[in-house]
Design an enzyme around this catalytic site. Structure first.
Site, short mmCIF file in Angstrom:
data_model
loop_
_atom_site.label_atom_id
_atom_site.label_comp_id
_atom_site.label_asym_id
_atom_site.label_seq_id
_atom_site.Cartn_x
_atom_site.Cartn_y
_atom_site.Cartn_z
N GLU A 187 -6.83 4.37 7.75
CA GLU A 187 -6.67 5.81 7.49
C GLU A 187 -7.92 6.38 6.84
OE1 GLU A 187 -2.90 5.42 5.49
OE2 GLU A 187 -1.99 4.87 7.40
N SER B 116 3.58 -2.28 10.14
CA SER B 116 5.05 -2.26 10.28
C SER B 116 5.71 -3.58 9.90
CB SER B 116 5.44 -1.83 11.70
OG SER B 116 4.96 -0.51 11.97
N GLY C 85 2.55 2.17 10.53
CA GLY C 85 3.45 3.30 10.34
C GLY C 85 4.15 3.74 11.61
N ASN D 87 0.86 -1.18 0.00
CA ASN D 87 0.00 0.00 0.00
C ASN D 87 0.90 1.23 0.00
OD1 ASN D 87 -1.81 2.05 0.50
ND2 ASN D 87 -2.17 1.48 2.64
N HIS E 221 -9.40 0.84 4.71
CA HIS E 221 -8.13 1.03 5.43
C HIS E 221 -8.37 1.94 6.63
CE1 HIS E 221 -4.04 2.33 6.32
NE2 HIS E 221 -3.66 1.22 5.72
N LYS F 46 -0.04 4.27 -0.18
CA LYS F 46 -0.68 5.46 0.41
C LYS F 46 -0.49 6.65 -0.53
CE LYS F 46 0.33 3.47 4.85
NZ LYS F 46 0.15 3.60 6.27
N GLU G 201 -5.28 -5.21 10.43
CA GLU G 201 -4.28 -4.18 10.67
C GLU G 201 -4.56 -3.47 11.98
OE1 GLU G 201 -2.35 -2.99 6.67
OE2 GLU G 201 -3.96 -1.62 7.12
#
Ligand code: PEP
Length: 245
Positions: free
Chosen positions: A93, A209, A169, A4, A91, A6, A163
């Site tokens: 985010e 991560s 991140g 991904n 996701h 992003k 996730e």
């Protein structure tokens, strides 16, 4: 193994990535792998990946395939026509910063399936949820609201990504045992809703991560089938090491 990207990289940088990455994974036949770049880089990625085993995916899509006046949105059919095989949906985010809900996740997933894409549907708890002992409760809510509304046939064509938000991140990878336990409870939710065969067949990716040096421990967990990789997927050598593992 899915990368991904992003909101990173230009079309020129996309080309450069594939020029370095593809030779590194040329001998790899044991795993499916994909890169999900920002929308504007999809044509460059599709062109660069042509003739290779690398799939290309979007990072989001609209919840219908009908064109319309929805500024900033892209239909799954447009992604498919552009050469995508995959799309990431829900996701964290998108959930945290753009108002994604379990209901919109379900709509987007159904539309993606209708267009012939493979949706990678994300679920995962926030740090406060984990600390309050609510991980399984959150996973159940997201599963019941965002995935359980699929038909069994639709479900057979999705990938799930677990996730934990606190591991994305941040460099804080979940221990293989923590990730393995969460995957096990997701598989149990699948079994309860769609049956034993569906639970055995569905691919559940871990994301948060993942790096070349921790992929081995994570993949040793029986319920972890692959990885959804953010930061490390931006570097050709790192993502190739993860795919080749
Ligand atoms: C992600 O973006 O889905 C992700 C897991 O990111 P990172 O690997 O950088 O934690």
């Amino acid at each position: 193994m899915a990368g991904n990207w992003k909101m990173f990289k230009t079309p020129a940088e996309t080309k450069d990535f594939f020029a370095k990455f593809l030779p590194l994974v040329a001998g790899s036949t044991h795993a499916d792998f994909a890169i999900c770049p920002p929308f504007v880089n999809i044509p460059a990625a599709v062109e660069a990946a042509a003739g290779s085993r690398a799939g290309i995916g979007g990072q989001n899509c609209y919840w219908q395939n009908k064109e319309g006046a929805f500024t900033g949105e892209v239909t799954p059919a447009m992604l498919k026509a552009a050469g995508c095989a995959y799309v990431i949906i829900g996701h964290s985010e998108r959930r945290q910063f753009f108002g994604e809900t379990d209901e919109t996740v379900l709509g987007r997933t159904k539309a993606a399936l209708e267009a012939g894409l493979i949706p990678m549907v994300c679920v995962g708890e926030m740090l406060a949820d984990r600390e309050a002992g609510k991980t399984n409760e959150v996973l159940a809510t997201q599963f019941n609201g965002g995935i359980a509304g699929l038909t069994p046939e639709e479900f057979s064509r999705i990938v799930i990504a677990y996730e934990p938000v606190w591991a994305i991140g941040t460099g804080k990878v979940a221990t293989p045992e923590m990730a393995g336990d969460a995957h096990k409870s997701i598989r149990a939710l699948v079994e309860a809703k769609f049956g034993k065969n569906a639970a055995a067949a569905v691919r559940i990716l871990y994301g948060g991560s993942v790096k070349p040096d921790n992929v081995k421990g994570l993949m040793a967990q029986p319920d972890i089938d692959g990885a959804l990789v953010g930061g490390a997927a931006l570097k050709p050598e790192d993502f190739a090491a993860i795919v080749n593992f």
